[in-house]
Motif scaffolding. Structure first.
Motif, PDB file in Angstrom:
ATOM      1  N   ARG A 204     -12.722  32.041 -21.155  1.00 27.82           N
ATOM      2  CA  ARG A 204     -13.817  32.935 -21.547  1.00 27.82           C
ATOM      3  C   ARG A 204     -13.774  33.218 -23.049  1.00 27.82           C
ATOM      4  O   ARG A 204     -14.812  33.263 -23.721  1.00 27.82           O
ATOM      5  N   PHE A 205     -12.571  33.405 -23.572  1.00 27.85           N
ATOM      6  CA  PHE A 205     -12.425  33.670 -25.008  1.00 27.85           C
ATOM      7  C   PHE A 205     -12.883  32.474 -25.831  1.00 27.85           C
ATOM      8  O   PHE A 205     -13.673  32.610 -26.767  1.00 27.85           O
ATOM      9  N   PHE A 206     -12.402  31.282 -25.489  1.00 26.05           N
ATOM     10  CA  PHE A 206     -12.757  30.083 -26.252  1.00 26.05           C
ATOM     11  C   PHE A 206     -14.240  29.757 -26.134  1.00 26.05           C
ATOM     12  O   PHE A 206     -14.834  29.195 -27.062  1.00 26.05           O
ATOM     13  N   SER A 207     -14.866  30.135 -25.025  1.00 28.04           N
ATOM     14  CA  SER A 207     -16.304  29.868 -24.881  1.00 28.04           C
ATOM     15  C   SER A 207     -17.119  30.697 -25.864  1.00 28.04           C
ATOM     16  O   SER A 207     -18.246  30.318 -26.212  1.00 28.04           O
ATOM     17  N   ARG A 208     -16.566  31.810 -26.302  1.00 28.76           N
ATOM     18  CA  ARG A 208     -17.254  32.644 -27.288  1.00 28.76           C
ATOM     19  C   ARG A 208     -17.055  32.135 -28.708  1.00 28.76           C
ATOM     20  O   ARG A 208     -17.728  32.586 -29.644  1.00 28.76           O
ATOM     21  N   HIS A 209     -16.113  31.190 -28.880  1.00 27.83           N
ATOM     22  CA  HIS A 209     -15.782  30.688 -30.207  1.00 27.83           C
ATOM     23  C   HIS A 209     -15.680  29.161 -30.196  1.00 27.83           C
ATOM     24  O   HIS A 209     -14.590  28.604 -30.440  1.00 27.83           O
ATOM     25  N   PRO A 210     -16.787  28.496 -29.916  1.00 28.65           N
ATOM     26  CA  PRO A 210     -16.741  27.023 -29.882  1.00 28.65           C
ATOM     27  C   PRO A 210     -16.451  26.453 -31.262  1.00 28.65           C
ATOM     28  O   PRO A 210     -16.879  26.980 -32.291  1.00 28.65           O
ATOM     29  N   VAL A 211     -15.696  25.365 -31.277  1.00 32.24           N
ATOM     30  CA  VAL A 211     -15.348  24.686 -32.532  1.00 32.24           C
ATOM     31  C   VAL A 211     -16.149  23.420 -32.643  1.00 32.24           C
ATOM     32  O   VAL A 211     -16.164  22.586 -31.724  1.00 32.24           O
ATOM     33  N   ASP A 212     -16.835  23.267 -33.759  1.00 33.12           N
ATOM     34  CA  ASP A 212     -17.614  22.055 -33.993  1.00 33.12           C
ATOM     35  C   ASP A 212     -16.683  20.979 -34.536  1.00 33.12           C
ATOM     36  O   ASP A 212     -16.202  21.066 -35.669  1.00 33.12           O
ATOM     37  N   THR A 213     -16.422  19.975 -33.725  1.00 36.31           N
ATOM     38  CA  THR A 213     -15.488  18.909 -34.128  1.00 36.31           C
ATOM     39  C   THR A 213     -16.222  17.656 -34.585  1.00 36.31           C
ATOM     40  O   THR A 213     -15.595  16.633 -34.816  1.00 36.31           O
ATOM     41  N   ALA A 214     -17.565  17.756 -34.711  1.00 39.74           N
ATOM     42  CA  ALA A 214     -18.348  16.576 -35.128  1.00 39.74           C
ATOM     43  C   ALA A 214     -18.060  16.231 -36.586  1.00 39.74           C
ATOM     44  O   ALA A 214     -17.780  17.098 -37.394  1.00 39.74           O
TER      45      ALA A 214
END
Length: 214
Positions: A204-214
């Motif tokens: 749940r925590f990580f879903s609020r802070h997605p990391v753009d790895t593109a």
């Protein structure tokens, strides 16, 4: 915001918020001594007269900056500490959102205000009050999940002082990459709580802070 430019319009006197945002940007860039009416009017392309249409004097503007800091940083920290959580680890992760989302907690403003307080005793008193309110809110969060007063107070101070110490080292805000910072958050929460973060809480925590790895 640091490159705030205002289009000149005949007869336009600006708004109170425009002046506050210009003062905010100047405070972050150059410190409190640079927040003066004439340089701000030149920055905005507005007359000094327009400033006095919104503020009684420079101290009134400085008071508005302090109110912005109190509302954003202290107010949001208290609100976040009171947010719903199923466990203390989830509650701590809720608070960690503050350190990752500048719209919730402005680390650069926090750094600037703490520097400003070195030369302003009245602000130093307000800063002391803010520190006390924030730690009390974090302590109440721990107590809500069954920690006794002493343990709750020590853990609250540890959470708070760790982050304020980090901010004091980062004048321009966090500079390390987001992804490794996020990975460490789970382990910080475990250390502060004394119990592991569940996979569901971490997700749940990580879903609020997605990391753009593109």
């Amino acid at each position: 915001m640091n490159d705030l430019l205002i289009e000149k319009t005949s007869g336009w006197r600006g708004t109170r918020d425009v002046w506050i945002q210009a003062a905010y940007a100047t405070l972050l860039e150059s410190g409190i001594d640079a927040v003066k009416v004439m340089p701000l009017s030149e920055r905005l392309g507005l007359s000094r007269t327009s400033f006095y249409g919104h503020f009684t004097d420079r101290n009134d503007l400085l008071g508005a900056l302090i109110s912005l800091w109190q509302s954003k940083n202290t107010g949001n920290l208290i609100k976040r500490s009171e947010d719903y959580a199923d466990s203390i680890t989830e509650a701590i992760l809720n608070v960690f959102d503050l350190w990752l989302l500048p719209d919730l907690f402005d680390s650069r403003l926090e750094f600037a205000v703490r520097n400003w307080a070195h030369s302003d005793m009245r602000l130093a008193d307000k800063l002391e009050d803010a520190d006390r309110l924030r730690v009390s809110a974090l302590q109440a969060m721990f107590e809500r999940f069954g920690f006794d007063t002493l343990h709750a107070n020590v853990r609250a101070n540890t959470v708070y002082q760790t982050q304020i110490g980090y901010i004091s080292m980062k004048k321009d805000g966090p500079t390390d990459p987001l992804e490794p910072r996020l990975k460490r958050m789970r382990y910080y929460a475990e250390i502060f709580a004394g119990q592991p973060v569940s996979d569901a809480e971490a997700a749940r925590f990580f879903s609020r802070h997605p990391v753009d790895t593109a």
